[in-house]
Design an enzyme around this catalytic site. Sequence first.
Site, mmCIF file in Angstrom:
data_model
loop_
_atom_site.group_PDB
_atom_site.id
_atom_site.type_symbol
_atom_site.label_atom_id
_atom_site.label_comp_id
_atom_site.label_asym_id
_atom_site.label_seq_id
_atom_site.Cartn_x
_atom_site.Cartn_y
_atom_site.Cartn_z
ATOM 1 N N SER A 276 0.844 -1.182 0.000
ATOM 2 C CA SER A 276 0.000 0.000 0.000
ATOM 3 C C SER A 276 0.877 1.228 0.000
ATOM 4 C CB SER A 276 -0.876 0.018 1.244
ATOM 5 O OG SER A 276 -0.036 0.251 2.357
ATOM 6 N N LYS A 277 0.324 2.305 -0.563
ATOM 7 C CA LYS A 277 1.176 3.485 -0.697
ATOM 8 C C LYS A 277 1.467 4.167 0.633
ATOM 9 C CE LYS A 277 -2.345 6.721 -2.278
ATOM 10 N NZ LYS A 277 -2.982 7.296 -3.431
ATOM 11 N N ARG A 278 0.795 3.749 1.675
ATOM 12 C CA ARG A 278 1.131 4.276 2.996
ATOM 13 C C ARG A 278 2.517 3.824 3.428
ATOM 14 N NH1 ARG A 278 -2.795 6.374 6.537
ATOM 15 N NH2 ARG A 278 -4.782 6.500 5.479
ATOM 16 N N ARG A 492 7.303 12.858 2.871
ATOM 17 C CA ARG A 492 7.238 11.755 3.848
ATOM 18 C C ARG A 492 8.530 11.628 4.624
ATOM 19 N NH1 ARG A 492 3.899 6.994 1.465
ATOM 20 N NH2 ARG A 492 1.882 7.967 1.811
#
Length: 517
Positions: A276-278, A492
């Site tokens: 997942s892109k998280r 991020r």
Amino acid sequence: MGITRHSRIICAFNIQRPVKTRSMTEVRTRIAPSPTGDPHVGTAYIALFNRCFAHSQGGKFILRIEDTDQQRSTGKSEQDILESLRWLGLDWDEGPGREGDCGPYRQSDRTHIYRQHIEALLEAGHAFHCFCTSERLDELRKQQMVDKQQLGYDGHCLGLTQEEVSNKLASGIPHVIRMKIPEHGECEFEDLLRGTVSIAWSQVDMQVLIKSDGLPTYHFANVVDDHLMGISHVIRGEEWINSVPKHVQLYRSFGWREPVFCHMPLLRNPDKSKLSKRKNPTSINYYRDMGYLPEAVVNYLGMMGWSMPSGEEKFSLAEMESSFDISRVSLGGPIFDVEKLSWLNGRYLRENLSDGEFAARFLQWATAGGRLERVVPLLKERVERFTDVVGLGSLFIDGVIQLQAENFKHKQLNDETMVKILQYTLWRLEALQSWDRDAIESCFQELASQLELKIRDFLFPLFIVISGKAVSTSVIESVAILGLDISRARIRHGIEVLGGVSNKAAKRLESEFQKLG
Ligand code: GLU
């Protein structure tokens, strides 16, 4: 459902729209992405296995765009998906831009086909109109949850007489069309990798086939198209395995031959959770912009749950296709590990490119998409000599700029505020409809005023993450040129350096963010 009914339906279709009969032995596979977001590595992975399987059998690989979700589908996302598959060399034998005889290959151009098919299904009694309101369905769901029952439609409208249905339709009451599901027993089907799978019909919902806007749902359009496009093998991610009974039931209702089903294991993060892109960059554009070679990315995707018979880890797409054997796919969740991909990419850079090729490919990458032309005006304003260019412009060809907590020292802003600025900015950027200088500028200005910060202060942490410095080329222009994927990765990293966001803090930030509107 009787045999006579089946043959009647088939005849009806043959009269209205002759379907080319294909040889039963022709292998045809497809990738059917929904253009609702970034081009995902999972799409490329499934495309690769479909292409390898089809080509290793002398068959065809088809691309179909599944854009029936009009709210979430965008032309930009479709373009990005097509481009990213082309960039990886995973081009298709039939599909958009490569018309074959089963087109059109975009579902929004096929609505007349679904209309014909739903009519036939209704006429044969395999589907029914449902006039239930969303309030009733919400109520039903709540009650089923309280009673700890299987969630799903309760068949309320199944009992309507033909006359009642006609009256409701005539008075324009909003409705959907649902499929009928056998009441008892199990649905059994074969999966190429898993053998016989059996799912009780009681677990299967009376799926909506046509929504109230008249458009088909995924399940209906997907089955109709797979049949009409002569798809012999449906190879897709395992998240679809529970949908197979609905699909099987549709094939049976139409009297069509079922394709062979094959559900591939899902890609996972190194901690085994679903990719997942998280946790990991998932957009193919990220890997392109970070300077990975497409041949290395394809090779790495080929190693996901599959290996060459020789055990060799480095192989080309052509080698994979010629040695491909789907039974070598292992079902243990393959880990998509960016570090391993980087290692493999390094091998490609060293072992596959001569010095001249390296230089040429580097220049091609560094200047792709007119990047140099866009960067020059920003640099010209600030340089006195060519020797100043690299220092100022390196941010445009850098990956994630490594930062320390000291980089964020600021007189007015504390770390918590900076995390908030970075996180909110990221959420806003992710939701932008168009990616250009003006849109990014208004996004920053709006957020600064909502957070009651001077724009100068608001931009400070963004300057740091994007350029590594408090003073640099315009951060708005820089973000516009770098694109979402690289900007996201830098933001991020900044958040991590500032101490990161715990799950609890993320929830609080998210609810405060929602309140901003
Ligand atoms: N449109 C579906 C998706 O986005 C296709 C699933 C399938 O291959 O059947 O994944």
